[in-house]
Design a protein around this motif. Structure first.
Motif, PDB file in Angstrom:
ATOM      1  N   PHE A 165     -35.168  33.944 -22.981  1.00  0.00           N
ATOM      2  CA  PHE A 165     -35.855  33.790 -21.704  1.00  0.00           C
ATOM      3  C   PHE A 165     -34.883  33.567 -20.560  1.00  0.00           C
ATOM      4  O   PHE A 165     -35.268  33.307 -19.456  1.00  0.00           O
ATOM      5  CB  PHE A 165     -36.890  32.653 -21.764  1.00  0.00           C
ATOM      6  N   GLN A 166     -33.628  33.669 -20.830  1.00  0.00           N
ATOM      7  CA  GLN A 166     -32.642  33.602 -19.749  1.00  0.00           C
ATOM      8  C   GLN A 166     -31.546  34.632 -20.028  1.00  0.00           C
ATOM      9  O   GLN A 166     -31.001  34.680 -21.128  1.00  0.00           O
ATOM     10  CB  GLN A 166     -32.011  32.211 -19.676  1.00  0.00           C
ATOM     11  N   VAL A 167     -31.265  35.431 -19.041  1.00  0.00           N
ATOM     12  CA  VAL A 167     -30.201  36.436 -19.159  1.00  0.00           C
ATOM     13  C   VAL A 167     -29.341  36.339 -17.898  1.00  0.00           C
ATOM     14  O   VAL A 167     -29.878  36.282 -16.776  1.00  0.00           O
ATOM     15  CB  VAL A 167     -30.778  37.860 -19.287  1.00  0.00           C
ATOM     16  N   ASP A 168     -28.054  36.301 -18.085  1.00  0.00           N
ATOM     17  CA  ASP A 168     -27.160  36.285 -16.929  1.00  0.00           C
ATOM     18  C   ASP A 168     -27.088  37.682 -16.337  1.00  0.00           C
ATOM     19  O   ASP A 168     -26.780  38.643 -17.033  1.00  0.00           O
ATOM     20  CB  ASP A 168     -25.755  35.846 -17.353  1.00  0.00           C
ATOM     21  N   VAL A 169     -27.355  37.733 -15.086  1.00  0.00           N
ATOM     22  CA  VAL A 169     -27.389  39.034 -14.396  1.00  0.00           C
ATOM     23  C   VAL A 169     -26.425  38.981 -13.230  1.00  0.00           C
ATOM     24  O   VAL A 169     -26.371  37.992 -12.501  1.00  0.00           O
ATOM     25  CB  VAL A 169     -28.808  39.345 -13.881  1.00  0.00           C
ATOM     26  N   ARG A 170     -25.668  40.041 -13.072  1.00  0.00           N
ATOM     27  CA  ARG A 170     -24.804  40.115 -11.895  1.00  0.00           C
ATOM     28  C   ARG A 170     -25.338  41.219 -10.993  1.00  0.00           C
ATOM     29  O   ARG A 170     -25.599  42.344 -11.440  1.00  0.00           O
ATOM     30  CB  ARG A 170     -23.371  40.438 -12.314  1.00  0.00           C
ATOM     31  N   TYR A 171     -25.503  40.850  -9.754  1.00  0.00           N
ATOM     32  CA  TYR A 171     -25.995  41.821  -8.790  1.00  0.00           C
ATOM     33  C   TYR A 171     -24.840  42.411  -8.010  1.00  0.00           C
ATOM     34  O   TYR A 171     -23.740  41.870  -8.014  1.00  0.00           O
ATOM     35  CB  TYR A 171     -26.990  41.153  -7.836  1.00  0.00           C
ATOM     36  N   GLY A 172     -25.132  43.485  -7.348  1.00  0.00           N
ATOM     37  CA  GLY A 172     -24.088  44.170  -6.591  1.00  0.00           C
ATOM     38  C   GLY A 172     -23.844  43.512  -5.250  1.00  0.00           C
ATOM     39  O   GLY A 172     -24.487  42.533  -4.868  1.00  0.00           O
ATOM     40  N   GLU A 173     -22.928  44.101  -4.536  1.00  0.00           N
ATOM     41  CA  GLU A 173     -22.554  43.576  -3.224  1.00  0.00           C
ATOM     42  C   GLU A 173     -23.635  43.946  -2.211  1.00  0.00           C
ATOM     43  O   GLU A 173     -24.152  45.077  -2.236  1.00  0.00           O
ATOM     44  CB  GLU A 173     -21.223  44.214  -2.808  1.00  0.00           C
ATOM     45  N   SER A 174     -23.949  43.031  -1.390  1.00  0.00           N
ATOM     46  CA  SER A 174     -24.972  43.312  -0.383  1.00  0.00           C
ATOM     47  C   SER A 174     -24.417  44.269   0.673  1.00  0.00           C
ATOM     48  O   SER A 174     -23.246  44.184   1.052  1.00  0.00           O
ATOM     49  CB  SER A 174     -25.412  42.026   0.301  1.00  0.00           C
ATOM     50  N   SER A 175     -25.262  45.105   1.126  1.00  0.00           N
ATOM     51  CA  SER A 175     -24.838  46.032   2.184  1.00  0.00           C
ATOM     52  C   SER A 175     -25.152  45.468   3.559  1.00  0.00           C
ATOM     53  O   SER A 175     -24.850  46.091   4.563  1.00  0.00           O
ATOM     54  CB  SER A 175     -25.556  47.379   2.011  1.00  0.00           C
ATOM     55  N   LYS A 176     -25.768  44.321   3.573  1.00  0.00           N
ATOM     56  CA  LYS A 176     -26.149  43.731   4.863  1.00  0.00           C
ATOM     57  C   LYS A 176     -24.893  43.441   5.680  1.00  0.00           C
ATOM     58  O   LYS A 176     -23.908  42.909   5.166  1.00  0.00           O
ATOM     59  CB  LYS A 176     -26.902  42.437   4.621  1.00  0.00           C
ATOM     60  N   GLY A 177     -24.929  43.822   6.917  1.00  0.00           N
ATOM     61  CA  GLY A 177     -23.797  43.576   7.786  1.00  0.00           C
ATOM     62  C   GLY A 177     -22.740  44.655   7.726  1.00  0.00           C
ATOM     63  O   GLY A 177     -21.795  44.639   8.512  1.00  0.00           O
TER      64      GLY A 177
END
Lengths: 1092, 226
Positions: free
Chosen positions: B179-191
């Motif tokens: 019920f828990q998985v480490d997830v890495r998200y990408g770099e935000s494009s904001k800004g």
């Protein structure tokens, strides 16, 4: 003016030195002060400096200055050669005493300083800030004017220099003017670079010149301020990319992009969109491209990409669009006095989206309130709301529009009490008062307490036109409104809907509310039914008819009718007839009564309708015809003054399978005609109308009328038969057409006839276009027969009979009749021509007999005896060469060949000119072969050309053996059959008719013939057909005919013995011209005559 | 072919939040945020998987179909995205969209990998994709508000990944009690600049096209009805 400022400065200094040297009075020569120069920076104080000559160490200097405005000289000691003293009003005397280190005076010198000798140089400006705006490539420079030290109102001129790149190249220098206000003012100046600020370092410096007009001394530019710099990205080793970033420019702009890369890399190319551009090197790490006249970009912008030699790509996006258009049709209104909605059309799209989109704001000047508008760029109509402010009716709006390229605005002054557009009325309900009046209730969301509302109610019912009812009422605050509607019709389904607006200052109607349906309750019928009665044919019963009341008068659903019969107020009979029956029958016997009919519905009964059963007697009832008019029938009658209660027109279908359906219509007394219309009327159907007059005592039949709503052509033609036929006439008889098939008032008949055999495929006579067609129009409708005269005997005739009405012709009925033979005429027709022919023959015979001498002289003069002609003696040798010639041996030297030539002018009539072909002249065979010639001749028959050659005259021939060539007038005829394409055949085929028997005169070789003789031969006419004893039964093309000349004898006709049967093909017998050989005929005729 | 610039988009919501058919309602609480940072995805509230009724019966088949759907539509989405970014994105996508420099979750599983391992890798992949697609959609709504078809496809793909994540959550919890998985998200494009936004979306989508095919192949034997 100040361009060469350095030069001017030097010049001014030189002049100053010169003046100082002139005006100073030198006191001593050792340690003497000299070159006194005074400069002011603020017009109050001046800094005076001097030199001491010779330069050696000395002590303090006593400095004294005196001026007119100073009561006493001011003295002080100084170790420097620079003092700051006030600027004198006009002039000042300065005494400078140089002391030794020990304090003894070395030298004293007095200077006279005039104001005009003082130099005014403002202090160099100090830049407060230099701020870059990278998005717009704009530099903002701020500095203080230092105006507090100067008098008010001085003109200041500022020179600003922009320099660029590592090499500090001057880009531009601008002059900025300002006015000093005796206060320190911060001045600001913007400069937009033509290349992005990121692309290269930019440097800025400034200096000033203050134009103090009241200062008489020299004025100079200040020194340059220290240089301010905005470093380009190419100076930062970690920076790379394409600049400017996400810039927004207007369509048509020129834009420069630069690509900054890391040290050691190279740029391969740069492109704008998909198009590469030439690069301009700005620095070792920066290259630029310049895009001119940029066109509008897509919504996601135009990409500018820089490609590096390591395969990497850097890029930026340029957004090219338009400045916002001025908002059009700005309009503001309030729907509820709580909010003001302003709408406008944005005009030309900017082409910019997202955060670059056009922003709108609504600013109200009177209140100073500003609201920003959230509008959807995609919508054509933009709307923005502004809150209604308390106690404010008039609003002065400014709609501001801006985007990164530009801005615009539109204004509107509006009184919202005059711009009320209420919301759609809701919750529409109906409550009834009675069958003709109701109350309508609805609700409008909004605060309209300050105005009156005008509401419009649309009333729609099935049997009346749509009506609009306006109601004015005071407005309320989110309240319900009520309207009273009366004069409605009972038992009617109504549809209501409402819309409202401001009553006093109409602006716009609200939208219509939803439709509310309501049916009013029933009421008693408004009147009694329209009634009529008819007695049965037996007279024992009376049938009463009534018409159903229209919905508008029934006021409900009619359930029944009550029929009563009264005789002097005494009810004789009472009946209740339920719907939907609309007639009843009452047995009255011979009595009469007054009939009363009452219609009833659930709400009550109608007033009674009455009619008397009595029918007054009528005399001399006439029957007339009615005219069709439009989709009705125009019925007219005379005026009858004694008809006091009007007229009734009753009608009924004259025929049909269904029982007669009585209908009627009542008219007032002053009416004498009416157009009777009925949905039941059909074209081509005869209707019978009866006009009754109404008296107090009863109804009286006045007139019967028949009519059609529309006349059509008769459905069928009358049946007709042939009663009698003679050689020149036919008697036909026809029958009447049944009325149902007339379909109109019959106008007459058309009887057409023409010659014609019975043929199923033949068209109708009227359509055949037969020129012999004759048409008889019979307009007398009583006539039922007709005799057609002047016909030909034993001839087939086609007869057609059609009836016609005003609507047109019926289809025809056809008959074929053959007239009888006329025997007397036939006999006469035979006898007369025979008699004429006989008579002509007799007359011709008599004539010829009487004129025979003349005829002979004219056509056949007597041939002279050749033996008597000396002209023929030249042919003796010929005669001698031919021992067989014995014919004319009366004289041994008598020529045996005689040509008798008659001139062409004496030739008789040429009947076949086609035979006159010169080509025929060449048909004489050159080899002189008679047999061949004979053979050729038989190929083409030409009766007029007759050549006779007697080679072996029979012994019993009385003519002897002499050779005679006859060239008759018929020689004129030559066949003309030659075809140019067949010249060889022509020799044969164009020879025309040749004598059927060849002369055997060898001497007549064509080679020895003179041209004249050949010509004569060619034109040889008729030749005697020769020896009948030599006639042969063989055909000319038989072998025997080729071998023997004698065997080429003719048979049969002396004219064309051989050719008659064999030479001419049967077709030619028919088609080829048949020349009449008159010459032969007459010659023969006269030769056979007795010798007279 | 697609038209990049479409008709103006209607106002209002662009569809309700997707809820996997195989997931019970409370699963909407699953972590689906678009935070472009590394973090720990909380699959369910609480410290353990719920007991009963977590997954519906067809969740396995539906998950397979969702992956197949994403695989079938990925290339078209990528092509349309390129078209809407303007040149030279279409013509030089190999260089511009080279995903070398960006983060993308490793997907080092194959058909022979353990099913649990595959499920976890898939979860990481689609959690990343869901966040990235959210970023791309937001950027394109700003840059290409008139490109209706592109936005619709992005929305649909995002919704499908959201449903897929729900189903994977369910499967992980039900089958492996994860019920828990480490997830890495990408770099935000904001800004970032518009160009960088375009390029980053392009890089993610290109990598997505490559990986989704692999995921479909890997997932198939693991989710096939046994």
């Amino acid at each position: 003016m100040w361009k060469n400022s350095s030069l001017r400065c030097l010049l001014a200094l030189a002049i100053l030195c010169l003046r100082s040297s002139v005006h100073s009075q030198e006191i001593g020569s050792l340690g003497h002060p000299q070159n006194l120069k005074c400069v002011t920076h603020n017009l109050h104080k001046m800094i005076c400096t001097w030199d001491v000559s010779p330069r050696r160490k000395h002590g303090q200097t006593d400095f004294c200055y005196a001026a007119n405005d100073l009561p006493t000289p001011v003295c002080f000691k100084t170790k420097e050669k620079r003092v700051e003293i006030p600027v004198p009003h006009s002039s000042s005397t300065v005494t400078i005493t140089t002391n030794s280190i020990s304090g003894t005076a070395l030298a004293t010198k007095e200077f006279k300083i005039h104001k005009k000798d003082i130099l005014f140089i403002p202090v160099a400006p100090r830049v407060l800030s230099l701020t870059p705006d990278f998005s717009t490539s704009t530099l903002n420079l701020k500095w203080s004017d230092n105006g507090s030290v100067f008098p008010d109102g001085l003109d200041a001129v500022w020179q600003i220099q922009i320099l660029r790149k590592e090499t500090v190249e001057k880009v531009t220098q601008v002059t900025y003017h300002s006015k000093l206000t005796h206060e320190d003012i911060i001045l600001s100046w913007n400069w937009t670079s033509d290349i992005p600020l990121e692309c290269a370092s930019h440097y800025v410096k400034i200096r000033c010149y203050i134009n103090v007009t009241q200062f008489v001394g020299l004025k100079e530019w200040s020194d340059w301020s220290p240089v301010e710099v905005i470093l380009g990205k190419d100076t930062d080793p970690s920076e790379s990319g394409v600049f400017p970033l996400d810039t927004v420019v207007a369509v048509g702009s020129d834009v420069t992009f630069c690509c900054i890369h890391e040290e050691g890399q190279n740029i391969t190319n740069m492109s704008y969109g998909s198009k590469p551009y030439p690069m301009i090197q700005l620095s070792s790490r920066s290259h630029a491209i310049r895009v001119l006249n940029a066109s509008a970009s897509d919504s996601s912008g135009t990409n500018v990409v820089c490609r590096l030699n390591n395969g990497m790509m850097e890029g930026t996006v340029l957004f090219v669009g338009y400045a916002p258009d001025i908002p059009q049709n700005l309009s503001c209104e309030t729907p509820n006095f709580q909010i003001i909605k302003c709408s406008w059309k944005p005009g030309r799209p900017s082409g910019l989206y997202g955060k670059r989109r056009t922003m709108y704001s609504l600013f109200e000047r009177m209140s100073g309130k500003n609201v920003s508008c959230e509008v959807n760029e995609m919508n054509r109509q933009h709307v923005c709301g502004f809150p209604v402010l308390p106690d404010q009716k008039t609003y002065d709006f400014i709609l501001g529009v801006s985007n990164p390229i530009g801005q615009a605005e539109s204004s509107l002054l509006v009184d919202i009490t005059q711009r009320v557009h209420p919301k759609t009325p809701e919750k529409l309900t109906v409550s009834e008062n009675n069958s003709t009046s109701i109350h309508l209730h609805w609700f409008i969301n909004g605060s309209f307490a300050e105005i009156r509302l005008l509401c419009q109610i649309e009333i729609t019912s099935g049997h009346s036109e749509q009506k609009l009812h306006n109601v004015s009422m005071p407005g309320g605050k989110s309240s319900a409104y009520t309207a009273h509607l009366n004069a409605l019709h009972p038992y009617t389904k109504y549809q209501f809907r409402v819309r409202c607006s401001a009553a006093d200052h109409f602006w716009r109607w609200s939208d219509w509310s939803r439709v509310e349906e309501y049916t009013t309750s029933e009421a008693p019928p408004a009147r009694g039914p329209d009634i009529w009665r008819e007695r049965s044919s037996s007279g024992e019963s009376l049938k009463i008819f009534w018409k159903p009341l229209p919905l508008s008068e029934a006021n409900g659903r009619i359930t029944s009718h009550e029929v009563s019969c009264y005789l002097l107020e005494t009810p004789l009979e009472h009946k209740v007839v339920t719907e939907p029956t609309n007639s009843t029958e009452i047995k009255l016997g011979k009595n009469d009564c007054v009939i009363s009919v009452v219609a009833k519905n659930q709400a009550g009964s109608s007033p009674p309708s009455r009619i008397t059963s009595m029918e007054l007697p009528s005399d001399n009832i006439i029957t007339g015809q009615a005219m069709a008019m439009g989709n009705g029938i125009n019925v007219s009658w005379d005026s009858y003054p004694n008809m006091t209660c009007g007229y009734v027109v009753k009608w009924c279908r004259s025929s049909g399978s269904e029982p007669c359906s009585v209908d009627w219509q009542k008219f007032p007394s002053n009416t004498t005609n009416a157009v009777i219309k009925s949905a039941l009327f059909k074209p081509g159907v005869r209707y019978n109308f009866s006009v009754y007059g109404c008296k107090s005592t009863g109804y009286q039949l006045l007139k019967n009328i028949t009519g059609y709503m529309k006349e059509l052509p008769p459905k069928s033609a009358p049946n007709f038969t042939v009663e009698e036929t003679s050689s020149d006439s036919i008697l036909v008889r026809w029958e009447d057409i049944p009325i149902e098939e007339c379909r109109g008032f019959l106008k007459g008949y058309l009887l057409s006839f023409a010659k014609g055999e019975k043929d199923a495929l033949k068209p109708r006579l009227s359509e055949s276009g037969n020129p012999e067609l004759k048409v008889n129009n019979i307009t007398n409708l009583t006539q039922k027969s007709m005799k057609i005269l002047d016909l030909q005997g034993k001839t087939s005739y086609q007869l057609e009979l059609q009836a016609y009405t005003a609507g047109g012709l019926s289809p025809p009925n056809s008959l074929y009749v053959v007239t009888k033979e006329d025997s007397v005429g036939l006999i006469i027709a035979i006898l007369i021509p025979v008699a004429v022919v006989v008579l002509l023959g007799v007359v011709a015979s008599i004539f010829c007999y009487r004129k025979r001498e003349w005829i002979k002289e004219t056509f056949y003069p007597e041939i002279p005896n050749p033996e008597n002609s000396k002209a023929l003696q030249f042919q003796r040798n010929i005669c001698e060469g031919n021992k067989t010639l014995k014919t004319l041996e009366m004289n041994p030297c008598t020529p045996n060949s005689v040509e008798v030539v008659e001139t062409q002018s004496a030739a008789p009539k040429i009947e076949d000119t086609e035979m006159m072909s010169p080509a025929a002249d060449t048909t004489v065979p050159e080899d002189g072969s008679d047999s061949e010639m004979e053979n050729h001749v038989v190929v083409s028959y030409c009766p007029p050309i007759i050549e006779e050659e007697i080679s072996n005259p029979p012994t019993d021939e009385p003519g002897g053996s002499s050779q005679v060539v006859y060239i008759d007038i018929q020689s004129m005829y030559q066949p003309q059959i030659k075809s140019e394409e067949e010249p060889e055949i022509d020799v044969v085929t164009t020879a025309g008719y040749k004598p059927q028997m060849q002369l055997s005169v060898n001497a007549m070789n064509t080679e020895s013939r003179s041209p004249v003789e050949e010509e004569l031969d060619k034109t040889a006419g008729y030749r005697p057909q020769a020896n009948t004893n030599a006639w042969n039964m063989d055909t000319p093309d038989s072998p025997g005919s080729v071998e023997s000349n004698n065997e080429n004898a003719s048979f049969g006709s002396p004219c064309s013995i051989n050719s008659r049967q064999f030479l001419l093909p049967p077709r030619d017998d028919e088609d080829s011209p048949k020349p009449i050989n008159i010459g032969w005929s007459f010659t023969h005729f006269f030769q056979n005559k007795p010798n007279d | 072919m697609w038209e990049c610039c479409g008709a103006p988009r209607p106002e209002g919501r662009r569809g309700s939040a997707c809820r996997g058919a195989g997931v019970v309602p409370f699963m909407a609480l699953l972590l689906l945020q678009r935070r472009p940072v590394a973090g720990r995805a909380l699959l369910v509230t609480g410290s353990s998987c719920p007991g009963h009724g977590l997954c519906r019966s067809n969740v396995q088949e539906q998950t397979r179909r969702q992956v197949a759907l994403l695989n079938a539509t990925a290339q078209d989405l990528f092509s349309l995205y390129l078209k809407c970014q303007g040149e030279p994105f279409s013509s030089e996508s190999d260089k511009l969209c080279n995903p070398t420099g960006i983060f993308f979750p490793a997907f080092r599983v194959n058909r022979t990998s353990e099913r649990k391992e595959v499920m976890v890798a898939m979860y990481k992949l689609f959690a990343f994709l869901n966040a990235s697609l959210g970023n791309i959609t937001r950027d394109q709504e700003e840059l290409n508000p008139t490109a209706k078809e592109l936005l619709d496809r992005l929305h649909n793909t995002t919704k499908t990944t959201r449903g897929l994540i729900s189903n994977l959550t369910c499967l992980l919890c039900k089958n492996y009690n994860i019920f828990q998985v480490d997830v890495r998200y990408g770099e935000s494009s904001k800004g970032k600049s518009a160009f960088k936004k375009k390029q980053q979306g392009c890089q993610v989508l290109r990598k997505y096209v490559q990986v989704i095919g692999q995921a479909a192949r890997v997932l198939l034997p693991h989710l096939s009805p046994s």
